[in-house]
Design a protein around this motif. Structure first.
Motif, short mmCIF file in Angstrom:
data_model
loop_
_atom_site.label_atom_id
_atom_site.label_comp_id
_atom_site.label_asym_id
_atom_site.label_seq_id
_atom_site.Cartn_x
_atom_site.Cartn_y
_atom_site.Cartn_z
N ASP A 147 0.83 -1.20 0.00
CA ASP A 147 0.00 0.00 0.00
C ASP A 147 0.86 1.25 0.00
O ASP A 147 1.60 1.49 0.95
CB ASP A 147 -0.89 -0.02 1.24
N ARG A 364 1.02 -3.76 4.02
CA ARG A 364 -0.35 -3.80 3.49
C ARG A 364 -1.17 -2.77 4.24
O ARG A 364 -0.91 -2.48 5.41
CB ARG A 364 -0.97 -5.18 3.69
N SER A 368 -6.02 -2.94 0.54
CA SER A 368 -6.43 -4.34 0.70
C SER A 368 -7.79 -4.43 1.39
O SER A 368 -8.65 -5.23 0.99
CB SER A 368 -5.37 -5.11 1.50
N VAL A 392 -3.58 -6.83 7.69
CA VAL A 392 -3.29 -5.40 7.55
C VAL A 392 -2.89 -4.78 8.89
O VAL A 392 -1.93 -4.01 8.97
CB VAL A 392 -4.51 -4.67 6.95
#
Length: 415
Positions: A147, A364, A368, A392
């Motif tokens: 990310d 992440r 996501s 996450v």
């Protein structure tokens, strides 16, 4: 649905209060501190609900359900955050690492999708989660991209060597476009869609990714010409704001990748525009505006991630599966980074610890979660959303808080 102004007021107020509490008492990086406080509040509300205070929990849950996280992030906040992040990426530095970045952003996402998807099918069966294999691949695709929002915000303060930071940031800025294409293709197969052929996949990739690059160059160049024709920082900042909002909306309308377009446009303005179309005063005001915008939206985003606990379906087997998939996701990241770096060592030098840093620094985040929330309502969505959230949260809290220590404990000769 909550009125948008009331909702914005609520989120900004909570973000400001949690930011204050973190700065005064917890002293973690701002975004992580906000997320941690939001998670604590959410878990406390869930516990109160189980203790007979269902009204408080239900009211908070209804309020949160009035926020479409997927649309809020993917069709709103993401354009601002990507443009802001790309604005400060040096094209010369990026060009030096173009092959490793492009490889990780394409083949790395595909490898990771396959490894995670195949492993998830086995893990899910063991813990008693019966999902079709195609949904395991869908999970692999949504957890594959690192990310850019989480990565850029944390790496800037982590002390990672500049060349490694460029690789990780460059990859994270571009790989979401590939991941979304993969996600859409697998979603079409899972839903029983037609025309999911090799030609369809190639067309989708060209339309989304390649189209996004050219569209980003076009709107970046047009904005550059307007910036160059005047010297008024108020108008110039307004032009960049219009570039992001109008450009992203137009990209969606013509079916090209808005995220990739924003990255390309941001790099164009941040490099050529900064050098040839802006006065020193304009650069100062432009940087201040977008840095503030980045800080505010990051705070709201991580607040939302923390509050999402309220809408999760918590089951023991989901928790076990999520914890079991954490090392699998890290292993997939290690393989998808290690293979291209091993081959490229033949033509350039890498630090012995480069793969470790790039693996642990591949965070992440909200993308996501947003993709998981876009899965049609059903038992598959319920399981995958909770498992995704666990991964996450681990990525942001554990990897995000330890990447600086890992980086500073290593000696880097080259990156």
């Amino acid at each position: 649905m909550i009125e948008i102004l009331d909702l914005s007021a609520l989120l900004l107020s909570l973000a400001a209060i949690f930011s204050y509490l973190n700065f005064r008492f917890i002293k973690l990086p701002t975004t992580i501190g906000i997320m941690l406080i939001a998670m604590f509040i959410s878990v406390s509300l869930v516990i109160l609900g189980h203790c007979g205070f269902e009204g408080i929990q239900n009211r908070a849950t209804v309020t949160l359900e009035g926020i479409d996280f997927n649309k809020t992030l993917m069709h709103g906040m993401l354009s601002f955050l990507l443009f802001s992040g790309a604005l400060h990426v040096n094209l010369d530095d990026l060009a030096k690492h173009k092959w490793i970045i492009s490889t990780l952003a394409t083949f790395g996402v595909i490898f990771s999708t396959l490894i995670v998807g195949g492993s998830a099918w086995v893990v899910f069966l063991i813990v008693g989660i019966k999902l079709p294999f195609i949904y395991c691949l869908l999970f692999g695709s949504l957890i594959a991209p690192t990310d850019p929002i989480a990565v850029i915000g944390i790496l800037n303060k982590a002390g990672v060597p500049k060349s490694l930071e460029t690789k990780i940031t460059g990859e994270s800025l571009f790989n979401d476009g590939v991941a979304v294409v993969v996600f859409l293709v697998i979603t079409g197969i899972a839903a029983g869609g037609h025309d999911v052929t090799a030609e369809h996949i190639m067309f989708l990739f060209i339309e989304e990714a390649i189209g996004g690059i050219f569209f980003g160059l076009l709107i970046g160049w047009l904005t550059y010409l307007m910036l160059k024709s005047l010297d008024n920082y108020q108008v110039e900042v307004l032009l960049t704001l219009a570039l992001v909002m109008g450009g992203y909306s137009l990209a969606r309308a013509i079916h090209v990748s808005g995220p990739i377009a924003m990255v390309v446009a941001g790099m164009f303005i941040g490099n050529r525009g900064r050098l040839f179309a802006m006065s020193e005063e304009t650069r100062k005001h432009l940087d201040s505006f977008w840095e503030l915008m980045d800080e505010i939206l990051n705070a709201v985003l991580f607040l939302l991630i923390g509050l999402e606990v309220l809408v999760l379906t918590i089951k023991e087997r989901y928790l076990i599966a999520g914890l079991a998939m954490i090392p699998v996701v890290l292993f997939a990241r290690f393989i998808s980074v290690g293979i291209p770096v091993t081959f490229m060592r033949r033509v350039r030098d890498f630090s012995p610890d480069a793969v470790k840093i790039m693996t642990w620094g591949g965070l992440r985040g909200g993308i996501s979660v947003a993709l998981a929330l876009s899965i049609p309502t059903g038992p598959e969505r319920e399981a995958l959303l909770t498992i995704t959230y666990i991964i996450v949260v681990f990525s942001i809290l554990v990897q995000g808080l330890t990447i600086e220590r890992l980086a500073t404990s290593r000696k880097f000769e080259s990156a």
